[in-house]
Every structure is written in C-alpha cells, then in structure tokens.
Design a protein around this motif. Structure first.
Motif, short mmCIF file in Angstrom:
data_model
loop_
_atom_site.label_atom_id
_atom_site.label_comp_id
_atom_site.label_asym_id
_atom_site.label_seq_id
_atom_site.Cartn_x
_atom_site.Cartn_y
_atom_site.Cartn_z
N LYS A 101 109.26 -10.45 75.85
CA LYS A 101 108.23 -10.08 76.17
C LYS A 101 107.11 -8.98 74.91
N HIS A 131 100.82 -9.89 85.69
CA HIS A 131 99.43 -9.66 86.68
C HIS A 131 98.56 -10.46 86.53
N HIS A 191 109.05 -11.22 87.55
CA HIS A 191 108.43 -9.91 86.04
C HIS A 191 108.97 -8.51 87.21
N HIS A 196 111.59 -5.16 85.82
CA HIS A 196 111.93 -4.53 84.46
C HIS A 196 113.35 -3.97 84.78
N ASP A 222 107.45 -6.71 89.29
CA ASP A 222 106.78 -4.98 88.59
C ASP A 222 107.59 -4.49 88.85
ZN ZN Z 1 105.15 -5.64 83.82
#
Ligand code: ZN
Length: 318
Positions: free
Chosen positions: A124, A194, A29, A31, A247
């Motif tokens: 997503k 998360h 995960h 971005h 993340d």
């Molecule tokens: Zn994220």
C-alpha cells in the motif's frame, strides 16, 4: 469509544442490506492499525467484526487488512509497531490477508523485509509520504516506488493505489503511468482504490475505457457511496475485476462523499442545521452497492463475485 456508532437510520437500512447481501463477504479494502481508535471505532480485526455485525449478521466475513497510512508512521518505531500489529492480527485471524506500507525511497530489500507473514499479499502506498510540497497533487511515481512494482511482479502480489490529483484517472499523468506500469509488470496486480478514487464520478468516464484490456488492473469500490462511477466501471470492465470494500475505519464516518461541481465533497453533520437523517459511510456504501446491483441487473453469481469470489481469487493466489 462509543458503545455503538450506529443511529436509527443505519439500523433501518441494515434490514434492507441484510436481505440483499450474499452469504459470504470479503472486504477488499479495510484498515487496521495499532494507532486506533479512529473515527470513534477500534482498529483491530475484532473491532471491525463487532462493527460490521449489524449488516453481516452471521455471515462469513474475510478481510484484506491494509496498514492504515498516517503521518506518524514516518517515525520508524511507529512504523515497526504498525507492521508488528498486522502480523499479530493475521496470526489471530488466518482467514484474512493484509498489506504493508511502502515508502517512496524503499528498495526491494526494504520491502521484502516487511513481508513477515505468508498472508501479507499486498503493498500500500500513500501520498502523505511523497516528498513534494502539495501531496494531494503528487504524481504516482512520487509515492509509489518502482521497487514495489518489482516485488509485486516477482511475488504476484497486489498494490493498492489511492490516487491523488483533482482529476484522478482523467489526469494524463495518472492514466499514462498506470498503463505503462501495468504493461511493464504484468504479474503485479494494481488495485485502483475507491473506483479509481472516483468520488467525482466524471473522472472515470472515457478514461477507464483505456484500462479495459489490462487484466492486472482491478478496482475496489470502498467508500464509494454513489453509483455512477461504479456502474460505468462495471459496464466497461465487467464484474470480474471489481471488489466490494468498506475502507473501515473511514466506514465509521457520519455522512458520505458526493460528486459536486467538477470535484467532490464530504456531506457530514456540519453541512446541515441539525436533524438531517445522516447515515454512516458503511451504510451508504452498502446501499450504493445495492443500487448498483439493481441498475446493473446483477444476478446471484455477479453479486457473489463482487462481494466475495473476486477478492478470494485474487488474494489466495500464491
Ligand atoms: Zn483506505
């Protein structure tokens, strides 16, 4: 953009982290976006590789690059640019996979038109795009269209879900929705981002139990910087459906989210009167994974599974 985001406290921790990490990493995960820099870091795969080098050294690192959801992508031109950027990046880095965004009003055709690269393995959704007044209180169906489930089920793809509502998994609307849809679409894999967004750890206690038998519900531990929620999930679900993630570029935020009261908050430089040895989220996340591996008595195999093998198995599925 700064030369390096890291401070001496990150650098000290990096030595410990480097000793702990297995040989290969798969970030489940992170971005990318053409709209960077964000949090003072660039947002391409190359930028990511520059920033993770402090910890990963020469290890092989693969990524699931999720198009960064932001409000600006409601503009169709920006939306198209974001997805073109993902395709360019996957061409440059064919070892990686990616996820495209879905909007609440999307049809199956809308979503399929975005699957422009064989390495796009997931969808997503994000609460910003819900039509309701308070987006952080949206029910999942308001920002994740059923068409996404149909596409994911048909093509054996993943859906990454950043749940909202204060109680997260402990809110019956969220939990019941997940159970219902995971059963209805058994070939789609739902990743609860998360750790089921358990920044308030209590929200998974007694609730994750209801997901144990749903083999298509997985967890990524990105941006989770404390161990209780991760440890509970591991105890209930096992290691095989859990994955490490950063993340990124949130990973470049200074501080970390902590459980506090019946909710959570972000500790950052603003909470302290100067000089406090804060580290960045990426460092805190790695240290929490290390703590988890100690508390859960991980052996070499479990460590390799959570950091690489599980994600590799999931995303390589055609
Ligand atoms: Zn994220």
């Amino acid at each position: 953009m700064k030369e390096s985001i890291y401070n001496k406290h990150d650098i000290e921790a990096a030595k410990i982290i480097n000793d702990f990490l297995p040989d290969k990493l798969f970030d489940a995960h992170m971005h990318i976006t053409h709209r960077g820099p964000l949090y003072e870091v660039g947002t391409s795969f190359d930028d990511y590789y520059d920033n993770i080098k402090l910890f990963a050294k020469d290890r092989e690192v693969r990524c699931n690059g999720i198009v960064h959801p932001d409000d600006e992508l409601k503009d169709p031109t920006e939306f198209a640019k974001a997805h073109d950027f993902l395709v360019e990046e996957l061409n440059k880095h064919p070892q990686n996979v990616g996820e495209v965004l879905v909007f609440p009003s999307d049809t199956i055709d809308d979503i399929e038109a975005r699957l422009l690269h064989p390495n796009i393995k997931g969808l997503k959704c994000y609460c910003f795009y819900a039509e309701c007044e308070n987006k952080y209180d949206a029910t999942i169906g308001e920002y994740l269209p059923e068409s996404a489930w149909e596409v994911a089920n048909q093509r054996k793809m993943v859906i990454t879900l950043h749940m909202v509502k204060n109680e997260c998994l402990a809110h019956p609307d969220n939990l019941n929705y997940i159970i219902k849809m995971a059963k209805k679409y058994p070939d789609a894999v739902l990743i609860l981002a998360h750790a089921a967004r358990a920044f308030a750890a209590w929200t998974v206690f007694g609730t994750v139990d209801k997901l144990v038998d749903l083999e298509n519900v997985w967890f990524d531990f990105s941006a989770i910087c404390e161990t209780p929620a991760m440890l509970y999930i591991i105890k209930k679900v096992g290691v095989s459906r859990c994955m490490w993630g950063t993340d990124y570029p949130v990973a470049a935020y200074l501080g970390k989210p902590i459980s506090l009261g019946n909710t959570f908050t972000w500790l950052n430089a603003g909470n302290f009167s100067g000089g406090f040895p804060l580290r960045h989220v990426i460092t805190e996340g790695f240290m929490a994974m290390r703590e988890l591996s100690i508390l859960a008595d991980f052996g070499k195999n479990q460590l390799e599974d959570i950091f690489y093998n599980n994600a590799s198995r999931l995303f390589d599925v055609k």
